[in-house]
Design an enzyme around this catalytic site. Sequence first.
Site, PDB file in Angstrom:
ATOM      1  N   ASP A  22     -53.132 -21.245-115.832  1.00 17.74           N
ATOM      2  CA  ASP A  22     -54.122 -21.619-114.829  1.00 17.74           C
ATOM      3  C   ASP A  22     -55.113 -20.452-114.742  1.00 17.74           C
ATOM      4  O   ASP A  22     -54.799 -19.320-115.127  1.00 17.74           O
ATOM      5  CB  ASP A  22     -53.405 -21.832-113.487  1.00 17.74           C
ATOM      6  CG  ASP A  22     -54.373 -22.056-112.343  1.00 17.74           C
ATOM      7  OD1 ASP A  22     -55.279 -22.883-112.486  1.00 17.74           O
ATOM      8  OD2 ASP A  22     -54.225 -21.372-111.307  1.00 17.74           O
ATOM      9  N   ASP A  24     -57.778 -19.792-111.836  1.00 20.35           N
ATOM     10  CA  ASP A  24     -57.992 -19.244-110.499  1.00 20.35           C
ATOM     11  C   ASP A  24     -56.685 -18.782-109.888  1.00 20.35           C
ATOM     12  O   ASP A  24     -55.781 -19.580-109.692  1.00 20.35           O
ATOM     13  CB  ASP A  24     -58.606 -20.307-109.574  1.00 20.35           C
ATOM     14  CG  ASP A  24     -59.865 -20.928-110.172  1.00 20.35           C
ATOM     15  OD1 ASP A  24     -60.536 -20.242-110.947  1.00 20.35           O
ATOM     16  OD2 ASP A  24     -60.154 -22.090-109.851  1.00 20.35           O
TER      17      ASP A  24
HETATM   18 MG    MG Z   1     -54.746 -21.424-109.268  1.00 19.89          MG
END
Ligand code: MG
Length: 255
Positions: A22, A24
């Site tokens: 992922d 962010d």
């Molecule tokens: Mg995230």
Amino acid sequence: MSEKPGVETLGLPVGIKACLFDLDGVLTQTAKVHAAAWKETFDEFLRARAERTGEPFVPFDPVADYDEYVDGMPREDGTRTFLRSRGIDLPEGGPEDTSGADTVYSVSMRKNELVQRRIAEHDIDVFDGSVRYLKAVRAVGLPTAVVSSSANCKDVIEVTGLVSYLDARIDGTTAAQEHLAGKPAPDTFLAGAKALGVQPSEAVVFEDALAGVAAGHAGGFGFVVGVDRVGQADGLREHGATVVVTDLADLLDQK
Ligand SMILES: [Mg+2]
């Protein structure tokens, strides 16, 4: 004769052949940027609504509301989910709607404008431990993908230089093009594994969001690393993390 280090040096089980990250909150500190943009957007909206209706103004909580209702989700799902938690159902709206009325679309666009402004200002920090980890993954020779709900993912990995450690990108833009359901559905991670030519059971998912670890769990991935940035280790485990760390570098040199 030089021998490549094995996956065990990455704190991963034998059999793992690819890494799905992922963006962010795992590689970049954009969670901070997103939380601030959501807060500005929702508080503007809620304040105006409170003035109109006479109901009390209850601001968006950038920790509790962010984690529970918006983190890791596609933007418009985040808008819808948070507002529903306040008993507010807006019409969907869309780019063709010029009435200026509040819609899920218009609120989401406002949030995106605020995020893009911050990216343009290069207001994005990477986690040093994550860069160390990406370098270690490179040394082992595993392929990598970034799997993010963000439509701004391409700009962010370019601005930060992370692009040089990533072999594939599945993001908000590609998900829309390929009609992939957002997290907590596993579809974007499954697309990441496919892009790297591995089975889900051979890939590890790195996620900081509850919706994200749930997606990793639902997809039958070989290993799900929950990255606890905000003190929600128990929640990450409950939603499907195999292990929880506070920094990716914690996985290195465990032996
Ligand atoms: Mg995230």
